[in-house]
Motif scaffolding. Structure first.
Motif, PDB file in Angstrom:
ATOM      1  N   PRO A   3       0.803  -1.228   0.000  1.00  0.00           N
ATOM      2  CA  PRO A   3       0.000   0.000   0.000  1.00  0.00           C
ATOM      3  C   PRO A   3       0.833   1.275   0.000  1.00  0.00           C
ATOM      4  O   PRO A   3       0.369   2.327  -0.439  1.00  0.00           O
ATOM      5  N   SER A   4       2.063   1.192   0.497  1.00  0.00           N
ATOM      6  CA  SER A   4       2.920   2.375   0.570  1.00  0.00           C
ATOM      7  C   SER A   4       3.775   2.558  -0.680  1.00  0.00           C
ATOM      8  O   SER A   4       4.597   3.469  -0.743  1.00  0.00           O
ATOM      9  N   GLU A   5       3.560   1.713  -1.684  1.00  0.00           N
ATOM     10  CA  GLU A   5       4.353   1.785  -2.904  1.00  0.00           C
ATOM     11  C   GLU A   5       3.493   2.158  -4.105  1.00  0.00           C
ATOM     12  O   GLU A   5       2.277   1.998  -4.088  1.00  0.00           O
ATOM     13  N   ILE A   6       4.149   2.660  -5.145  1.00  0.00           N
ATOM     14  CA  ILE A   6       3.491   2.849  -6.436  1.00  0.00           C
ATOM     15  C   ILE A   6       4.190   1.944  -7.446  1.00  0.00           C
ATOM     16  O   ILE A   6       5.390   1.654  -7.320  1.00  0.00           O
ATOM     17  N   ARG A   7       3.437   1.483  -8.406  1.00  0.00           N
ATOM     18  CA  ARG A   7       3.977   0.626  -9.463  1.00  0.00           C
ATOM     19  C   ARG A   7       4.172   1.483 -10.702  1.00  0.00           C
ATOM     20  O   ARG A   7       3.226   2.103 -11.189  1.00  0.00           O
ATOM     21  N   VAL A   8       5.401   1.518 -11.218  1.00  0.00           N
ATOM     22  CA  VAL A   8       5.729   2.319 -12.393  1.00  0.00           C
ATOM     23  C   VAL A   8       6.048   1.384 -13.557  1.00  0.00           C
ATOM     24  O   VAL A   8       6.929   0.515 -13.437  1.00  0.00           O
ATOM     25  N   ALA A   9       5.334   1.542 -14.657  1.00  0.00           N
ATOM     26  CA  ALA A   9       5.556   0.751 -15.864  1.00  0.00           C
ATOM     27  C   ALA A   9       6.169   1.660 -16.931  1.00  0.00           C
ATOM     28  O   ALA A   9       5.539   2.640 -17.357  1.00  0.00           O
ATOM     29  N   LEU A  10       7.392   1.349 -17.335  1.00  0.00           N
ATOM     30  CA  LEU A  10       8.092   2.146 -18.337  1.00  0.00           C
ATOM     31  C   LEU A  10       7.852   1.582 -19.728  1.00  0.00           C
ATOM     32  O   LEU A  10       7.846   0.364 -19.930  1.00  0.00           O
ATOM     33  N   ALA A  11       7.681   2.470 -20.705  1.00  0.00           N
ATOM     34  CA  ALA A  11       7.580   2.044 -22.101  1.00  0.00           C
ATOM     35  C   ALA A  11       8.878   1.340 -22.495  1.00  0.00           C
ATOM     36  O   ALA A  11       9.954   1.652 -21.965  1.00  0.00           O
ATOM     37  N   PRO A  12       8.818   0.380 -23.426  1.00  0.00           N
ATOM     38  CA  PRO A  12      10.023  -0.380 -23.797  1.00  0.00           C
ATOM     39  C   PRO A  12      11.212   0.505 -24.169  1.00  0.00           C
ATOM     40  O   PRO A  12      12.358   0.176 -23.852  1.00  0.00           O
ATOM     41  N   GLY A  13      10.958   1.625 -24.839  1.00  0.00           N
ATOM     42  CA  GLY A  13      12.039   2.501 -25.254  1.00  0.00           C
ATOM     43  C   GLY A  13      12.776   3.173 -24.116  1.00  0.00           C
ATOM     44  O   GLY A  13      13.855   3.743 -24.321  1.00  0.00           O
ATOM     45  N   LEU A  14      12.236   3.114 -22.912  1.00  0.00           N
ATOM     46  CA  LEU A  14      12.853   3.763 -21.759  1.00  0.00           C
ATOM     47  C   LEU A  14      13.635   2.790 -20.877  1.00  0.00           C
ATOM     48  O   LEU A  14      14.323   3.225 -19.949  1.00  0.00           O
ATOM     49  N   LEU A  15      13.528   1.521 -21.152  1.00  0.00           N
ATOM     50  CA  LEU A  15      14.155   0.527 -20.275  1.00  0.00           C
ATOM     51  C   LEU A  15      15.677   0.601 -20.304  1.00  0.00           C
ATOM     52  O   LEU A  15      16.338   0.189 -19.346  1.00  0.00           O
ATOM     53  N   VAL A  16      16.250   1.148 -21.366  1.00  0.00           N
ATOM     54  CA  VAL A  16      17.697   1.279 -21.447  1.00  0.00           C
ATOM     55  C   VAL A  16      18.253   2.153 -20.330  1.00  0.00           C
ATOM     56  O   VAL A  16      19.414   2.027 -19.938  1.00  0.00           O
ATOM     57  N   PHE A  17      17.406   3.026 -19.784  1.00  0.00           N
ATOM     58  CA  PHE A  17      17.856   3.949 -18.746  1.00  0.00           C
ATOM     59  C   PHE A  17      17.721   3.381 -17.339  1.00  0.00           C
ATOM     60  O   PHE A  17      18.276   3.953 -16.396  1.00  0.00           O
ATOM     61  N   SER A  18      16.965   2.323 -17.165  1.00  0.00           N
ATOM     62  CA  SER A  18      16.564   1.923 -15.823  1.00  0.00           C
ATOM     63  C   SER A  18      16.938   0.492 -15.483  1.00  0.00           C
ATOM     64  O   SER A  18      16.141  -0.440 -15.692  1.00  0.00           O
ATOM     65  N   PRO A  19      18.117   0.279 -14.932  1.00  0.00           N
ATOM     66  CA  PRO A  19      18.474  -1.076 -14.501  1.00  0.00           C
ATOM     67  C   PRO A  19      17.617  -1.568 -13.345  1.00  0.00           C
ATOM     68  O   PRO A  19      17.563  -2.774 -13.071  1.00  0.00           O
ATOM     69  N   ALA A  20      16.918  -0.642 -12.668  1.00  0.00           N
ATOM     70  CA  ALA A  20      16.072  -1.046 -11.546  1.00  0.00           C
ATOM     71  C   ALA A  20      14.771  -1.699 -12.000  1.00  0.00           C
ATOM     72  O   ALA A  20      14.095  -2.367 -11.217  1.00  0.00           O
ATOM     73  N   ALA A  21      14.406  -1.505 -13.260  1.00  0.00           N
ATOM     74  CA  ALA A  21      13.145  -2.062 -13.746  1.00  0.00           C
ATOM     75  C   ALA A  21      13.257  -3.576 -13.922  1.00  0.00           C
ATOM     76  O   ALA A  21      14.309  -4.119 -14.251  1.00  0.00           O
ATOM     77  N   ARG A  22      12.143  -4.256 -13.690  1.00  0.00           N
ATOM     78  CA  ARG A  22      12.096  -5.699 -13.885  1.00  0.00           C
ATOM     79  C   ARG A  22      12.031  -6.019 -15.377  1.00  0.00           C
ATOM     80  O   ARG A  22      11.932  -5.128 -16.221  1.00  0.00           O
ATOM     81  N   ARG A  23      12.068  -7.289 -15.701  1.00  0.00           N
ATOM     82  CA  ARG A  23      12.028  -7.689 -17.101  1.00  0.00           C
ATOM     83  C   ARG A  23      10.752  -7.242 -17.797  1.00  0.00           C
ATOM     84  O   ARG A  23      10.744  -7.028 -19.020  1.00  0.00           O
TER      85      ARG A  23
END
Length: 246
Positions: A3-23
């Motif tokens: 409940p204390s978190e937000i879920r962030v979904a990145l567009a495929p083109g942005l995943l190169v910037f975010s090693p923290a994102a899941r597969r």
């Protein structure tokens, strides 16, 4: 999701910037009730120059929106072609993009570039002062607040870099109208006007010349013209808008 978190979904083109994102392109971020979505996205490593629409629980929201725990956020890439309102479309490139700068100038695109490293603060300030879109592969530079506008250059290969910029911004193309050395405008010149820059063989072989109105450099259809012509023809065929073929 807690409940204390937000879920962030990145567009495929942005995943190169975010090693923290899941597969699957998602990441969970603590909702502190203070940080805006702009700050949240940047905390994941994504420069805001690359971000388009942001939706929170399905509705589009501004970057200043402060998300609450339990919300789901979707982050899109910038739309293409990207419109940059408020000034004529002009570019400023950092020191690592010299070949791209010369090719944009070859196509007649107003492109500022210095071969010496001005430093991030000076580049950012110059972008703001001259209202130029700052192009760079330096994420830290693009995260500065001063630039008027900016864009990340994804590829390390000049051919692909040129395609990226032309596809993203669709600038008007006027090939052979700018000096590739200094960005000044070219004008027709007589052999006499450029005689001091010509070797004997060049004077005998060519009779059509251009000269930069700023630095005075002379141009003619020399040994590398076919290679340059191929770059121009490919770009004009693939990316020039109607009315932008020069």
């Amino acid at each position: 999701m807690k409940p204390s978190e937000i879920r962030v979904a990145l567009a495929p083109g942005l995943l190169v910037f975010s090693p923290a994102a899941r597969r699957d392109g998602t990441a969970s971020v603590a909702a502190d009730g203070v940080s805006t979505l702009g700050h949240v996205v940047e905390s994941l490593g994504v420069p805001l120059t690359e971000v388009g629409a942001i939706r929170c629980d399905g509705r589009e929201v501004p970057r200043r929106h402060v998300p609450l725990g339990g919300e789901s956020v979707e982050v899109d890439t910038v739309p293409r072609p990207q419109r940059v309102p408020g000034a004529p479309l002009r570019f400023l490139l950092d020191v690592h993009l010299g070949t791209l700068a010369r090719r944009l100038r070859l196509l007649g695109v107003d492109t500022a570039y210095e071969s010496t490293d001005l430093g991030d603060p000076a580049l950012a300030s110059l972008s703001a002062a001259e209202k130029r879109v700052l192009l760079s592969r330096d994420r830290g530079l693009l995260r500065r607040r001063e630039p008027w506008a900016g864009a990340f250059v994804y590829s390390t290969r000049p051919e692909e870099q040129l395609d990226e910029v032309l596809d993203r911004f669709r600038p008007e193309l006027r090939p052979w109208t700018r000096c590739t050395a200094c960005n000044g405008l070219l004008r027709r010149a007589t052999p006499e006007e450029v005689a001091g820059q010509l070797k004997g063989g060049t004077r005998r072989s060519y009779d059509v010349f251009a000269r930069c109105g700023d630095c005075g450099r002379a141009y003619w259809k020399g040994a590398h013209h076919e290679q340059l012509e191929a770059i121009v023809e490919r770009a004009v065929t693939a990316f020039a808008p109607e009315g932008g073929r020069g």
